[in-house]
Design a protein around this motif. Structure first.
Motif, PDB file in Angstrom:
ATOM      1  N   LEU A  47      61.793  43.876  22.527  1.00 17.40           N
ATOM      2  CA  LEU A  47      61.396  42.986  21.430  1.00 17.40           C
ATOM      3  C   LEU A  47      62.525  42.844  20.413  1.00 17.40           C
ATOM      4  CD1 LEU A  47      57.811  44.475  20.863  1.00 17.40           C
ATOM      5  CD2 LEU A  47      58.402  42.439  22.159  1.00 17.40           C
ATOM      6  N   ILE A  48      63.123  43.991  20.063  1.00 17.23           N
ATOM      7  CA  ILE A  48      64.220  43.980  19.084  1.00 17.23           C
ATOM      8  C   ILE A  48      65.411  43.208  19.650  1.00 17.23           C
ATOM      9  CG2 ILE A  48      65.911  45.432  17.883  1.00 17.23           C
ATOM     10  CD1 ILE A  48      63.223  45.754  16.640  1.00 17.23           C
ATOM     11  N   ALA A  49      65.736  43.468  20.928  1.00 18.40           N
ATOM     12  CA  ALA A  49      66.912  42.824  21.538  1.00 18.40           C
ATOM     13  C   ALA A  49      66.738  41.313  21.615  1.00 18.40           C
ATOM     14  CB  ALA A  49      67.150  43.407  22.927  1.00 18.40           C
ATOM     15  N   VAL A  50      65.570  40.867  22.102  1.00 15.26           N
ATOM     16  CA  VAL A  50      65.320  39.423  22.226  1.00 15.26           C
ATOM     17  C   VAL A  50      65.319  38.761  20.846  1.00 15.26           C
ATOM     18  CG1 VAL A  50      63.615  37.682  22.892  1.00 15.26           C
ATOM     19  CG2 VAL A  50      64.070  39.625  24.402  1.00 15.26           C
TER      20      VAL A  50
ATOM     21  N   ALA B  72      77.511  42.705  24.502  1.00 13.49           N
ATOM     22  CA  ALA B  72      77.240  44.126  24.234  1.00 13.49           C
ATOM     23  C   ALA B  72      76.107  44.641  25.115  1.00 13.49           C
ATOM     24  CB  ALA B  72      76.887  44.320  22.759  1.00 13.49           C
ATOM     25  N   MET B  73      75.056  43.839  25.266  1.00  8.66           N
ATOM     26  CA  MET B  73      73.923  44.228  26.125  1.00  8.66           C
ATOM     27  C   MET B  73      74.369  44.395  27.571  1.00  8.66           C
ATOM     28  SD  MET B  73      70.885  41.786  24.592  1.00  8.66           S
ATOM     29  CE  MET B  73      69.806  42.088  25.964  1.00  8.66           C
ATOM     30  N   LEU B  74      75.184  43.466  28.041  1.00  5.84           N
ATOM     31  CA  LEU B  74      75.669  43.537  29.428  1.00  5.84           C
ATOM     32  C   LEU B  74      76.464  44.819  29.660  1.00  5.84           C
ATOM     33  CD1 LEU B  74      75.991  42.199  32.193  1.00  5.84           C
ATOM     34  CD2 LEU B  74      78.020  41.024  31.292  1.00  5.84           C
ATOM     35  N   LEU B  75      77.352  45.160  28.719  1.00  2.42           N
ATOM     36  CA  LEU B  75      78.147  46.394  28.831  1.00  2.42           C
ATOM     37  C   LEU B  75      77.235  47.625  28.834  1.00  2.42           C
ATOM     38  CD1 LEU B  75      81.147  45.544  26.465  1.00  2.42           C
ATOM     39  CD2 LEU B  75      81.223  45.807  28.957  1.00  2.42           C
ATOM     40  N   PHE B  76      76.204  47.589  27.988  1.00  7.64           N
ATOM     41  CA  PHE B  76      75.259  48.700  27.932  1.00  7.64           C
ATOM     42  C   PHE B  76      74.579  48.907  29.277  1.00  7.64           C
ATOM     43  CE2 PHE B  76      73.920  51.296  24.454  1.00  7.64           C
ATOM     44  CZ  PHE B  76      74.642  50.842  23.369  1.00  7.64           C
ATOM     45  N   PHE B  77      74.122  47.819  29.875  1.00 12.10           N
ATOM     46  CA  PHE B  77      73.419  47.931  31.154  1.00 12.10           C
ATOM     47  C   PHE B  77      74.345  48.454  32.253  1.00 12.10           C
ATOM     48  CE2 PHE B  77      70.530  44.380  29.486  1.00 12.10           C
ATOM     49  CZ  PHE B  77      69.596  45.302  29.034  1.00 12.10           C
TER      50      PHE B  77
ATOM     51  N   THR C 132      75.219  41.046  11.498  1.00 12.20           N
ATOM     52  CA  THR C 132      75.730  42.418  11.672  1.00 12.20           C
ATOM     53  C   THR C 132      74.580  43.404  11.830  1.00 12.20           C
ATOM     54  OG1 THR C 132      77.664  41.882  10.324  1.00 12.20           O
ATOM     55  CG2 THR C 132      77.178  44.214  10.664  1.00 12.20           C
ATOM     56  N   GLU C 133      73.570  43.279  10.948  1.00 12.49           N
ATOM     57  CA  GLU C 133      72.453  44.221  11.001  1.00 12.49           C
ATOM     58  C   GLU C 133      71.601  44.005  12.260  1.00 12.49           C
ATOM     59  OE1 GLU C 133      70.222  45.323   7.565  1.00 12.49           O
ATOM     60  OE2 GLU C 133      71.691  44.425   6.211  1.00 12.49           O
ATOM     61  N   TYR C 134      71.404  42.747  12.644  1.00 10.52           N
ATOM     62  CA  TYR C 134      70.665  42.491  13.892  1.00 10.52           C
ATOM     63  C   TYR C 134      71.376  43.125  15.082  1.00 10.52           C
ATOM     64  CZ  TYR C 134      67.780  38.990  11.474  1.00 10.52           C
ATOM     65  OH  TYR C 134      66.908  38.363  10.640  1.00 10.52           O
ATOM     66  N   THR C 135      72.685  42.963  15.108  1.00 14.56           N
ATOM     67  CA  THR C 135      73.473  43.521  16.215  1.00 14.56           C
ATOM     68  C   THR C 135      73.421  45.044  16.198  1.00 14.56           C
ATOM     69  OG1 THR C 135      74.954  41.617  16.061  1.00 14.56           O
ATOM     70  CG2 THR C 135      75.717  43.498  17.346  1.00 14.56           C
ATOM     71  N   ILE C 136      73.547  45.638  14.979  1.00 14.96           N
ATOM     72  CA  ILE C 136      73.485  47.103  14.858  1.00 14.96           C
ATOM     73  C   ILE C 136      72.120  47.616  15.317  1.00 14.96           C
ATOM     74  CG2 ILE C 136      73.398  49.011  13.199  1.00 14.96           C
ATOM     75  CD1 ILE C 136      75.590  47.576  11.621  1.00 14.96           C
ATOM     76  N   LEU C 137      71.040  46.948  14.852  1.00 14.68           N
ATOM     77  CA  LEU C 137      69.688  47.350  15.266  1.00 14.68           C
ATOM     78  C   LEU C 137      69.534  47.293  16.782  1.00 14.68           C
ATOM     79  CD1 LEU C 137      67.386  45.653  12.596  1.00 14.68           C
ATOM     80  CD2 LEU C 137      67.583  48.096  13.048  1.00 14.68           C
ATOM     81  N   MET C 138      70.002  46.183  17.373  1.00 10.72           N
ATOM     82  CA  MET C 138      69.902  46.021  18.813  1.00 10.72           C
ATOM     83  C   MET C 138      70.650  47.149  19.534  1.00 10.72           C
ATOM     84  SD  MET C 138      71.298  42.947  21.223  1.00 10.72           S
ATOM     85  CE  MET C 138      72.959  43.616  21.124  1.00 10.72           C
ATOM     86  N   LEU C 139      71.861  47.440  19.077  1.00 15.07           N
ATOM     87  CA  LEU C 139      72.674  48.470  19.729  1.00 15.07           C
ATOM     88  C   LEU C 139      72.069  49.857  19.536  1.00 15.07           C
ATOM     89  CD1 LEU C 139      76.263  47.195  18.829  1.00 15.07           C
ATOM     90  CD2 LEU C 139      75.128  47.099  21.048  1.00 15.07           C
ATOM     91  N   ILE C 140      71.521  50.110  18.332  1.00 20.42           N
ATOM     92  CA  ILE C 140      70.900  51.417  18.082  1.00 20.42           C
ATOM     93  C   ILE C 140      69.694  51.615  18.997  1.00 20.42           C
ATOM     94  CG2 ILE C 140      69.524  52.728  16.398  1.00 20.42           C
ATOM     95  CD1 ILE C 140      71.464  51.725  14.236  1.00 20.42           C
TER      96      ILE C 140
END
Length: 576
Positions: free
Chosen positions: A139-142, A162-167, A276-284
């Motif tokens: 939910l957060i990522a989308v 960033a999501m692709l690298l994580f996976f 920035t905060e959306y990206t940080i939240l998604m990555l966290i």
């Protein structure tokens, strides 16, 4: 996973509430960057103090709301995990009660304990983390990607990359961690087995001065387990720096490309802060999910081990159409008709062509050398094993046509190895008859010659019993087990070499009391001492799984060479 899914779907209400709390948590979390962007754009940039205060209070309310929802979600997740553990333990316990002795012995005691405790605890912990940390992540990522696209479509490639690298990182982690995780629980089995042996067998270890050898065995098991865990931790250790590197590069990309767009006046400064905060939240959230996902291979290994037990089809089962044993005057309580039995993989049968009858009001004794099959006969009566051919009848009905519960309800058994359960003496004596009165316990103890030592204890029948009855001597445990069998009123009593730890005086007194008490019951005594069975109405002599002789003591002395040989080795000429 079918057992987990079966249980989770059975708790739809809790599952629905967890999903609902995750939605609220994601909504509240995403509100904070939105308000932060407004504070910058509408408050700080425009120097509007009332706007800063108003939006700040809104941001504080959103943060407080998210914290309360997160707390509620944590409670629900813990509740679901606890119920799942309870459900799995109940299923495991129920399954183990249905297994035959052969199936039960296939798995070590240490392994079954590990599966019931450690394995299920790991499953519970992983369920809590999955529902609490992974469920909100999609939910957060989308939402983060959508909000970034709304602010600036050209910046969407940053969170997506960033999501692709994580996976990719998580995929590599799974490939490395999965085989190691599967071996860890097997190492735990070994550790538990050796620790259990070193505690239970402490007297033998000290008597043989074998401490150094046992310490070496234990150290090897501990080292193998530690090596596996260290290897797994090394794989996980490489994950953190890679994640922080991805996070750092992502933040740098956001500031770089976002800053360029601010200079081009395409977006506001507050929007850069929001992205920035959306990206940080998604990555966290992705990082937390990844940290949880690395536990999944071990959880799956635990699920497979539990599934291995739950999927066993019991060798001994009740018939679909169960017969019932009604009250009858049939004096032939147990009848063996041409019974043949052999253990799986054995070269030859343990028992061959066994035929005899145990009648009410009479004592049937079974004697023979070591390995002649005496205790196997008791196991067959209880249907702990199924015979290959022939019939065993209980009051005229084949025991395979009646339920195991009804069969064992009509038998009272004293095992060869006296075993007591932790609790009190009264708790142990009431095992076969929960409603037995104090007078009934005392009466059974008197017959079993146990009342004297019980009453000498400070708490009497309420005296504590240690695990396996280790706070009593061998003879005391045997007498308590005999008393336990007597409290349960049954048509048939089976004593499987349960007088071996008694002295001759106690043995004689006990047999005299039993003979007086059990005038209507069928009594089966399995023994190695002839003095214990001399007065039996029928003595069956086993030799290498076959009946070598059958009759009373005097008859067998004259007609059975095997019995005469045993008697000569145990009794004086006068006693014979």
């Amino acid at each position: 996973m079918k057992y987990l899914l079966q249980f989770l779907t059975a708790n739809k209400k809790i599952l629905f509430l967890i999903i609902f709390s995750s939605l609220l948590q994601a909504f509240g979390t995403l509100l904070v960057p939105y308000f932060a962007a407004n504070v910058i754009d509408k408050g700080i940039v425009e120097k509007n103090v009332p706007a800063i205060i108003t939006i700040g209070l809104q941001m504080l309310a959103a943060a407080g709301f998210t914290a309360l929802v997160s707390l509620w979600g944590s409670y629900l997740c813990a509740d679901l995990a606890a119920l799942t553990g309870k459900h799995l333990r109940e299923m495991l316990f129920s399954k183990t009660q249905l297994l035959s002795v052969k199936e039960f012995n296939h798995y070590s005691t240490a392994s079954l304990i590990t599966r019931t405790t450690s394995d299920i605890t790991i499953i519970q912990q992983t369920i809590i983390m999955i529902t609490q940390m992974i469920l909100p992540t999609p939910l957060i990522a989308v939402a983060a990607v959508i909000m970034t696209a709304v602010i600036s479509p050209s910046l969407v490639f940053i969170p997506l990359t960033a999501m692709l690298l994580f996976f990719l990182v998580i995929g590599l982690l799974f490939l490395k961690a999965n085989p190691v995780s599967k071996t860890i629980q097997g190492r735990v089995d070994t550790v538990n087995r050796l620790v259990r042996e070193s505690i239970v067998g402490i007297r033998v270890i000290r008597a043989f001065d074998n401490s150094s050898y046992e310490r070496g065995r234990s150290d090897n098991a501990f080292t193998e387990y530690a090596d596996n865990v260290i290897k797994l931790n090394r794989i996980f250790a490489a994950f953190n720096p890679v994640v922080w590197t991805i996070m750092g590069l992502t933040m740098a990309a956001v500031v770089w490309f976002g800053g360029y767009q601010v200079l081009q006046q395409k977006i506001l400064i507050g929007s850069i802060s929001a992205v920035t905060e959306y990206t940080i939240l998604m990555l966290i959230y992705l990082m937390m999910s990844a940290m949880v996902l690395v536990m999944v291979p071990r959880m799956m290994a635990c699920v497979d081990r539990i599934k291995e037990i739950l999927d066993i089809v019991p060798e001994i089962t009740d018939p679909v159409e169960k017969l019932t044993i009604s009250k009858t005057d049939n004096k032939q309580k147990i009848v063996f008709q041409n019974v043949n039995f052999s253990y799986k993989g054995a070269e030859r049968p343990v028992l061959e062509d066994l035929s005899f009858c145990c009648e009410s009001g009479k004592t049937t004794a079974i004697i023979g050398g070591t390995g002649s099959g005496k205790s196997t006969v008791a196991g067959l009566m209880l249907r702990l094993y199924d015979i290959q051919s022939g019939q065993i009848l209980m009051e005229g009905k084949d025991i395979r046509t009646i339920s195991q519960e009804e069969l064992r309800e009509r038998l009272s058994y004293v095992p060869q190895k006296a075993f007591l359960f932790s609790g009190t003496i009264a708790d142990n004596l009431r095992m076969g008859h929960k409603e037995a009165t104090a007078a009934e316990l005392k009466y059974a103890a008197e017959i079993a010659q146990a009342d004297t030592f019980i009453e000498s204890l400070e708490a009497g029948y309420d005296s504590p019993v240690a695990q396996a009855g280790t706070n009593f001597s061998g003879g005391q445990k045997q007498r308590l087990c005999i008393a336990r069998a007597l409290v349960k009123k049954a048509p048939v009593y089976i004593f499987d070499d349960s007088f071996s730890a008694l002295d001759f005086k106690t043995d004689a007194a006990l047999r005299a009391a039993l003979k007086q008490e059990m005038k209507e019951a069928a009594v089966v005594i399995i023994a190695q001492r002839i003095s214990t069975i001399m007065d039996a109405d029928q003595i069956i002599v086993l030799d290498d799984g076959r009946i070598a002789g059958m009759g009373r003591h005097e008859e067998l002395l004259a007609t059975c060479s095997v019995y005469k040989e045993i008697a000569d080795s145990q009794l004086t000429e006068k006693e014979v």
